[in-house]
Write an enzyme that holds these catalytic residues in place. Structure first.
Site, PDB file in Angstrom:
ATOM      1  N   LYS A  76       0.802  -1.234   0.000  1.00  0.00           N
ATOM      2  CA  LYS A  76       0.000   0.000   0.000  1.00  0.00           C
ATOM      3  C   LYS A  76       0.831   1.279   0.000  1.00  0.00           C
ATOM      4  CE  LYS A  76      -0.755   0.601   4.924  1.00  0.00           C
ATOM      5  NZ  LYS A  76      -1.283  -0.146   6.075  1.00  0.00           N
ATOM      6  N   ARG A  85      -7.008   1.058  17.080  1.00  0.00           N
ATOM      7  CA  ARG A  85      -7.454   1.194  15.704  1.00  0.00           C
ATOM      8  C   ARG A  85      -8.465   0.064  15.525  1.00  0.00           C
ATOM      9  NH1 ARG A  85      -3.803   1.629  10.225  1.00  0.00           N
ATOM     10  NH2 ARG A  85      -4.527  -0.521   9.975  1.00  0.00           N
TER      11      ARG A  85
END
Ligand SMILES: *Cc1c(COP(=O)(O)O)cnc(C)c1O
Length: 355
Positions: free
Chosen positions: A35, A130
């Site tokens: 990514k 998260r």
């Protein structure tokens, strides 16, 4: 010259091979995370050439780019899927990380409709805040997942050091292993994968104190050669797989203190200045539309003073070589700079090494 990102595919391959080997010795499989390179197919191929067998991406667009380039390695979706994208997720990815039943049920339906079986890893939040279910919800989630016909639970996973900065430890990853055993008992079948985090788990691998997890999802350590709890270099890894070059468009001696009353800078910040007298300053054709300037390391003898959208201001008084307008300076990149430079349409990409 447009700012240019040089990408050394041989060094990326060597880093992938080094980390794959280090992890394999501890029984850990590495998923290569593309990514930060925006799903660049050449970077992905370099990871595969280094011996990785699984790639991981956070975005559907990047996964499509990899598939369009003919890459057939299994893909894992890192970011929690949007239920509305379930159909594309099951078509593009063999496996996804999940923490919401609504999304998992949507994946189940989409997989059923497509005649597929979709693998999931259930994310557990060990405190980084998260993604992930809170551990007290584990039993209920595993029971619900076990009912879904077209979903196969591969195991549990966690993500640390991303939002809260929590460092992986034998204690917190040990808890993940315990939860995994519990999930196996509820699911009634062995679960093959314990996905124990990202590049921040590497210090435990190096120290030999990693609990028995089976998978790490590594991006930054492959691309930039560092672990991510303190950004220490991985011994033997290349730290310069990427280099960003930009051209000098002004070079002048100027005072180090602005002249006049100081208000806000272009981004609403309140700039502070140190008086170092008259300095030699270069302005480069590089700015916040290209890169995150705070995440650049200048060459020795140069110091980054600041940046606006299109200008990088560098003190080159102590730069060892003579410089002129039109010359190029080369910078090393941190994660933020790499992500931005790979994403920016203004930055040219140039590859070296075997493709
Ligand atoms: C980005 C990401 C990774 C890779 O992190 P690195 O620090 O680049 O190794 C791993 N897992 C998840 C869920 C991610 O979002």
């Amino acid at each position: 010259m447009q700012p240019k990102l040089s990408i050394d595919l041989d060094k990326i391959r060597a880093n992938a091979a080094l980390l794959a080997q280090l992890c394999r010795q501890r029984g850990v499989v590495v998923a290569g995370v593309t990514k930060a390179a925006c799903g660049d197919p050449l970077v992905a191929r370099a990871m595969l050439a280094g011996g990785l067998e699984l790639l991981a991406e956070s975005r559907l667009e990047n996964a499509r780019r990899l598939r369009a380039a003919g890459i057939t390695a299994p893909l894992m979706l890192l970011r929690l899927p949007m239920p509305g994208q379930a159909r594309e997720v099951v078509e593009l990815f063999q496996c996804s990380l999940n923490s919401e039943l609504a999304a998992i049920k949507a994946l189940n339906e989409a997989a059923g409709a497509a005649g597929l079986c979709h693998d999931i890893i259930l994310m557990v939040d060990l405190g980084d805040l998260r993604e992930g279910i809170w551990p007290d919800a584990l039993d209920e989630y595993v029971r619900e997942i076990a009912r879904l016909e077209h979903i196969r639970l591969l195991g549990l996973g966690t993500n640390l050091t991303c939002y809260g900065g929590v460092i992986p430890s034998p204690e917190n990853l040990g808890r993940l292993v315990q939860y995994h055993r519990r999930a196996e008992a509820i699911y009634g079948r062995p679960l093959p994968v314990i996905s124990g985090g990202n590049s921040s788990s590497l210090p435990l691998v190096l120290a030999g104190t990693l609990p028995p997890i089976t998978q790490l999802r590594l991006g930054e350590s492959i691309l930039l050669g560092r672990e991510t709890t303190a950004r220490q270099p991985i011994p033997g890894a290349h730290l310069d797989c990427f280099r960003l070059e930009a051209e000098i468009i002004e070079l002048k001696e100027k005072p180090s203190l602005p002249v006049g009353e100081i208000g806000q800078d272009a981004f609403g910040g309140a700039p502070v200045f140190v008086d170092k007298g008259i300095r030699r300053r270069a302005i480069l054709a590089l700015g916040r539309q290209d890169v995150v300037p705070e995440s650049l390391t200048p060459p020795p003898g140069a110091e980054i003073l600041g940046a606006s959208s299109d200008h990088l201001i560098v003190d080159v008084t102590d730069y060892p070589e003579p410089l002129a307008v039109g010359d190029v300076l080369a910078f090393n990149l941190g994660y933020g700079a790499l992500l931005a430079a790979m994403t920016s349409p203004y930055v040219g990409k140039e590859y070296c090494g075997e493709r």
